[in-house]
Motif scaffolding. Sequence first.
Motif, PDB file in Angstrom:
ATOM      1  N   ARG A  21       0.969  -1.405  -0.164  1.00 10.90           N
ATOM      2  CA  ARG A  21      -0.067   0.332  -0.055  1.00 10.90           C
ATOM      3  C   ARG A  21       0.749   1.059  -0.035  1.00 10.90           C
ATOM      4  NH1 ARG A  21      -5.192  -0.830  -1.188  1.00 10.90           N
ATOM      5  NH2 ARG A  21      -5.484  -2.690  -0.574  1.00 10.90           N
ATOM      6  N   ALA A  22       1.852   1.377   0.393  1.00 10.45           N
ATOM      7  CA  ALA A  22       2.968   2.345   0.579  1.00 10.45           C
ATOM      8  C   ALA A  22       3.267   2.563  -0.683  1.00 10.45           C
ATOM      9  CB  ALA A  22       3.572   2.080   1.551  1.00 10.45           C
ATOM     10  N   LEU A  23       4.185   1.512  -1.360  1.00 13.03           N
ATOM     11  CA  LEU A  23       4.561   2.161  -2.426  1.00 13.03           C
ATOM     12  C   LEU A  23       3.115   2.562  -3.420  1.00 13.03           C
ATOM     13  CD1 LEU A  23       6.774  -1.046  -2.398  1.00 13.03           C
ATOM     14  CD2 LEU A  23       7.614   1.549  -2.911  1.00 13.03           C
ATOM     15  N   LEU A  24       1.742   2.201  -3.515  1.00 13.31           N
ATOM     16  CA  LEU A  24       1.446   1.743  -4.281  1.00 13.31           C
ATOM     17  C   LEU A  24       1.306   3.337  -3.591  1.00 13.31           C
ATOM     18  CD1 LEU A  24      -1.685  -0.992  -4.720  1.00 13.31           C
ATOM     19  CD2 LEU A  24       0.309  -0.260  -6.342  1.00 13.31           C
ATOM     20  N   LYS A  25       1.169   4.366  -3.299  1.00 14.58           N
ATOM     21  CA  LYS A  25       0.649   5.809  -3.122  1.00 14.58           C
ATOM     22  C   LYS A  25       1.397   6.200  -3.069  1.00 14.58           C
ATOM     23  CE  LYS A  25      -0.638   8.479   0.577  1.00 14.58           C
ATOM     24  NZ  LYS A  25       0.810   9.611   1.148  1.00 14.58           N
ATOM     25  N   ASP A  26       3.202   6.425  -2.532  1.00 12.59           N
ATOM     26  CA  ASP A  26       4.093   6.730  -2.555  1.00 12.59           C
ATOM     27  C   ASP A  26       5.210   6.859  -4.196  1.00 12.59           C
ATOM     28  OD1 ASP A  26       3.145   8.491  -0.423  1.00 12.59           O
ATOM     29  OD2 ASP A  26       4.068   6.842   0.903  1.00 12.59           O
ATOM     30  N   TYR A  27       4.960   5.709  -4.985  1.00 14.90           N
ATOM     31  CA  TYR A  27       5.270   5.572  -5.481  1.00 14.90           C
ATOM     32  C   TYR A  27       4.964   5.491  -6.906  1.00 14.90           C
ATOM     33  CZ  TYR A  27       9.665   3.109  -8.419  1.00 14.90           C
ATOM     34  OH  TYR A  27      10.859   3.156  -9.243  1.00 14.90           O
TER      35      TYR A  27
ATOM     36  N   GLY B  60       1.911   6.676  -6.874  1.00  9.74           N
ATOM     37  CA  GLY B  60       0.786   7.770  -7.092  1.00  9.74           C
ATOM     38  C   GLY B  60      -0.545   7.046  -7.371  1.00  9.74           C
ATOM     39  N   ARG B  61      -1.123   6.090  -6.799  1.00 12.84           N
ATOM     40  CA  ARG B  61      -2.214   5.266  -6.228  1.00 12.84           C
ATOM     41  C   ARG B  61      -3.242   6.714  -4.859  1.00 12.84           C
ATOM     42  NH1 ARG B  61      -3.836   2.080  -9.599  1.00 12.84           N
ATOM     43  NH2 ARG B  61      -6.067   2.560  -9.266  1.00 12.84           N
ATOM     44  N   PRO B  62      -3.889   6.418  -5.093  1.00 11.06           N
ATOM     45  CA  PRO B  62      -5.171   6.790  -6.110  1.00 11.06           C
ATOM     46  C   PRO B  62      -5.115   7.324  -7.219  1.00 11.06           C
ATOM     47  CG  PRO B  62      -6.184   8.023  -5.392  1.00 11.06           C
ATOM     48  CD  PRO B  62      -5.274   7.556  -3.833  1.00 11.06           C
ATOM     49  N   SER B  63      -5.743   6.067  -8.490  1.00 10.26           N
ATOM     50  CA  SER B  63      -5.257   7.221  -9.871  1.00 10.26           C
ATOM     51  C   SER B  63      -6.734   7.910 -10.112  1.00 10.26           C
ATOM     52  CB  SER B  63      -5.401   6.509 -10.844  1.00 10.26           C
ATOM     53  OG  SER B  63      -6.731   4.864 -11.066  1.00 10.26           O
ATOM     54  N   PRO B  64      -7.231   8.446 -11.021  1.00 11.98           N
ATOM     55  CA  PRO B  64      -7.854   9.885 -10.611  1.00 11.98           C
ATOM     56  C   PRO B  64      -8.941   9.548 -11.257  1.00 11.98           C
ATOM     57  CG  PRO B  64      -6.437  10.646 -11.531  1.00 11.98           C
ATOM     58  CD  PRO B  64      -5.713   9.320 -11.084  1.00 11.98           C
ATOM     59  N   LEU B  65     -10.559   9.265 -11.183  1.00 15.62           N
ATOM     60  CA  LEU B  65     -12.166   9.133 -11.671  1.00 15.62           C
ATOM     61  C   LEU B  65     -12.151  10.395 -12.222  1.00 15.62           C
ATOM     62  CD1 LEU B  65     -13.764   7.229 -12.387  1.00 15.62           C
ATOM     63  CD2 LEU B  65     -15.091   7.739 -10.559  1.00 15.62           C
ATOM     64  N   TYR B  66     -12.290   9.989 -12.774  1.00 11.31           N
ATOM     65  CA  TYR B  66     -12.638  12.319 -14.524  1.00 11.31           C
ATOM     66  C   TYR B  66     -13.258  12.177 -14.987  1.00 11.31           C
ATOM     67  CZ  TYR B  66     -12.111  15.325 -18.048  1.00 11.31           C
ATOM     68  OH  TYR B  66     -11.923  16.607 -19.409  1.00 11.31           O
ATOM     69  N   PHE B  67     -14.137  12.901 -14.679  1.00  9.18           N
ATOM     70  CA  PHE B  67     -15.257  13.556 -15.274  1.00  9.18           C
ATOM     71  C   PHE B  67     -15.226  13.446 -16.863  1.00  9.18           C
ATOM     72  CE2 PHE B  67     -19.487  15.726 -16.739  1.00  9.18           C
ATOM     73  CZ  PHE B  67     -20.144  15.005 -17.171  1.00  9.18           C
ATOM     74  N   ALA B  68     -15.575  12.971 -17.969  1.00 10.84           N
ATOM     75  CA  ALA B  68     -15.040  13.220 -19.265  1.00 10.84           C
ATOM     76  C   ALA B  68     -16.404  14.121 -20.094  1.00 10.84           C
ATOM     77  CB  ALA B  68     -14.656  12.384 -20.103  1.00 10.84           C
ATOM     78  N   ARG B  69     -16.681  15.222 -19.776  1.00 16.55           N
ATOM     79  CA  ARG B  69     -17.391  16.172 -20.083  1.00 16.55           C
ATOM     80  C   ARG B  69     -17.981  15.460 -21.777  1.00 16.55           C
ATOM     81  NH1 ARG B  69     -18.300  20.969 -21.977  1.00 16.55           N
ATOM     82  NH2 ARG B  69     -16.188  21.834 -22.231  1.00 16.55           N
ATOM     83  N   ARG B  70     -16.982  16.209 -22.251  1.00 15.64           N
ATOM     84  CA  ARG B  70     -17.297  16.625 -24.024  1.00 15.64           C
ATOM     85  C   ARG B  70     -18.022  14.535 -24.401  1.00 15.64           C
ATOM     86  NH1 ARG B  70     -13.103  19.333 -27.242  1.00 15.64           N
ATOM     87  NH2 ARG B  70     -14.738  19.700 -28.955  1.00 15.64           N
TER      88      ARG B  70
ATOM     89  N   ASP C  77      -3.920   5.640 -16.832  1.00 18.69           N
ATOM     90  CA  ASP C  77      -2.310   6.054 -17.667  1.00 18.69           C
ATOM     91  C   ASP C  77      -1.378   7.085 -16.998  1.00 18.69           C
ATOM     92  OD1 ASP C  77      -4.894   7.321 -17.436  1.00 18.69           O
ATOM     93  OD2 ASP C  77      -3.642   8.800 -18.967  1.00 18.69           O
ATOM     94  N   LEU C  78      -2.275   7.699 -15.880  1.00 15.75           N
ATOM     95  CA  LEU C  78      -1.915   8.174 -14.956  1.00 15.75           C
ATOM     96  C   LEU C  78      -0.529   8.033 -14.164  1.00 15.75           C
ATOM     97  CD1 LEU C  78      -4.055  10.845 -14.601  1.00 15.75           C
ATOM     98  CD2 LEU C  78      -2.092  10.973 -15.838  1.00 15.75           C
ATOM     99  N   ASN C  79      -0.885   6.773 -13.925  1.00 17.27           N
ATOM    100  CA  ASN C  79      -0.196   5.550 -12.808  1.00 17.27           C
ATOM    101  C   ASN C  79       2.121   6.037 -12.696  1.00 17.27           C
ATOM    102  OD1 ASN C  79      -1.968   4.549 -11.377  1.00 17.27           O
ATOM    103  ND2 ASN C  79      -1.461   3.101 -12.808  1.00 17.27           N
ATOM    104  N   HIS C  80       2.544   5.898 -12.148  1.00 16.45           N
ATOM    105  CA  HIS C  80       3.989   5.862 -12.413  1.00 16.45           C
ATOM    106  C   HIS C  80       4.619   4.217 -13.626  1.00 16.45           C
ATOM    107  CE1 HIS C  80       8.946   5.616 -12.308  1.00 16.45           C
ATOM    108  NE2 HIS C  80       8.599   4.905 -11.615  1.00 16.45           N
ATOM    109  N   THR C  81       5.143   4.537 -15.000  1.00 19.23           N
ATOM    110  CA  THR C  81       5.402   4.220 -15.383  1.00 19.23           C
ATOM    111  C   THR C  81       4.477   4.074 -16.752  1.00 19.23           C
ATOM    112  OG1 THR C  81       4.384   1.866 -15.513  1.00 19.23           O
ATOM    113  CG2 THR C  81       6.576   2.401 -13.963  1.00 19.23           C
ATOM    114  N   GLY C  82       3.536   4.743 -17.097  1.00 18.10           N
ATOM    115  CA  GLY C  82       2.383   4.955 -17.873  1.00 18.10           C
ATOM    116  C   GLY C  82       0.973   3.759 -17.967  1.00 18.10           C
ATOM    117  N   ALA C  83       0.945   2.882 -17.201  1.00 17.81           N
ATOM    118  CA  ALA C  83      -0.002   2.410 -17.043  1.00 17.81           C
ATOM    119  C   ALA C  83      -0.651   1.516 -15.627  1.00 17.81           C
ATOM    120  CB  ALA C  83       0.384   1.136 -18.481  1.00 17.81           C
TER     121      ALA C  83
END
Length: 402
Positions: free
Chosen positions: A50-56, A58-68, A83-89
């Motif tokens: 859990r510590a590595l997921l958070k601090d390394y 970058g979790r939690p990954s965002p939940l983004y409302f896609a308006r358009r 896609d916003l996690n460290h390493t990009g996936a």
Amino acid sequence: MEPAYLPNKEGFYGKFGGAYVPEILYKCVTDLQEAYIPIMESDDFKAEFRALLKDYVGRPSPLYFARRMSEKYGCQIYLKREDLNHTGAHKINNTIGQILMAKKMGKTRIIAETGAGQHGVATATVCALMDMECEIFMGKTDVERQHTNVERMKMLGAKVHPVMTGNMTLSDACSEAIRDWCCHPKDTFYIVGSTMGPHPYPDIVARMQSVISEELKWQLQEKIGRDYPDYLVACVGGGSNAAGTIFHYVDDDRVSIYLAEAGGHGIDTNHTAATMHCGTEGIIHGSRTLVMQTADGQIEEAFTISAGLDYPGIGPMHAQLATQGRTHILAINDDEAIYAGYELTRLEGIIPAIESAHAVAALRKMSFKPDDVVVLTVSGRGDKDVQTYLDNRKMAKEYGEF
């Protein structure tokens, strides 16, 4: 009765799963079967993971409302931004967990397979972090079309082995990694990248990735006042991001699940990777599942523009859920995926991996009401695929304004 997202003690999801391995790997696999749940349920593992997921990561990954995108499709679309996690996936969620497991089991050498290169990069990343020897097997075809990821792996200290057999893509990389494991069973831990392979790997990967749907529950509660969507959408190759997306919702009948597999040139052609449409029951890489194969059981080559979905099998959990009718499987052709990638880029300013673009393309094949809440997992970012998008832009133009 086991929940639908968990295997029985023999590693079967219904009739799919199990562990069909050569004798030389029997001890490796049984040792892992006995060790993985006690390790994952231990307090020290949970705390470090859990510590590595958070601090390394970058979790939690965002939940983004896609308006358009929501306006275009007439519903409420939220994007789970792996896609916003460290390493990009999403792959890093799993490699962090498995390398902690490898260390606790006393292993000193890590091997992995990779297709699009994201799992290879994530594995090389955690090996650099933990100071572990790392060797990655990658089909020569994928080495050429995912050159940037190959260089990232090398920068991180991994040795990359181009695989020259078969059509030189993901399935061949898996086979070569297993051959290496057979030669080094004592000191080597194989970090499998998806919900495939012999038991317990499908369960390990699904549990590691379940952080995605775990986060979705509280993120949705915060945003819409309930902890479940009406629809979940994800791409599926071997099935790791899809498993993580649906893990905590499989037994929730209020949630419809749509998974997008790679249709390639079409399921009515010989150039496809749509295993759940075209496959039959068989064994591949140590697991009984749905496989694209000839009448006499020879594995057929998968074809798709997406290196990460280029696999002629499917994880056994997904085979069982699809066979039961719990998941709706859509085959997305190459041209549809390219168009969808441009569409998300132009409407939301998010360039998705071509794998993720298959999930975006699924929206065009679905029908929604204005109040429907749709969560779509963007499994990875598209930096690695920019040249492929550019080379195939004509495909997008055939569908519309791009």
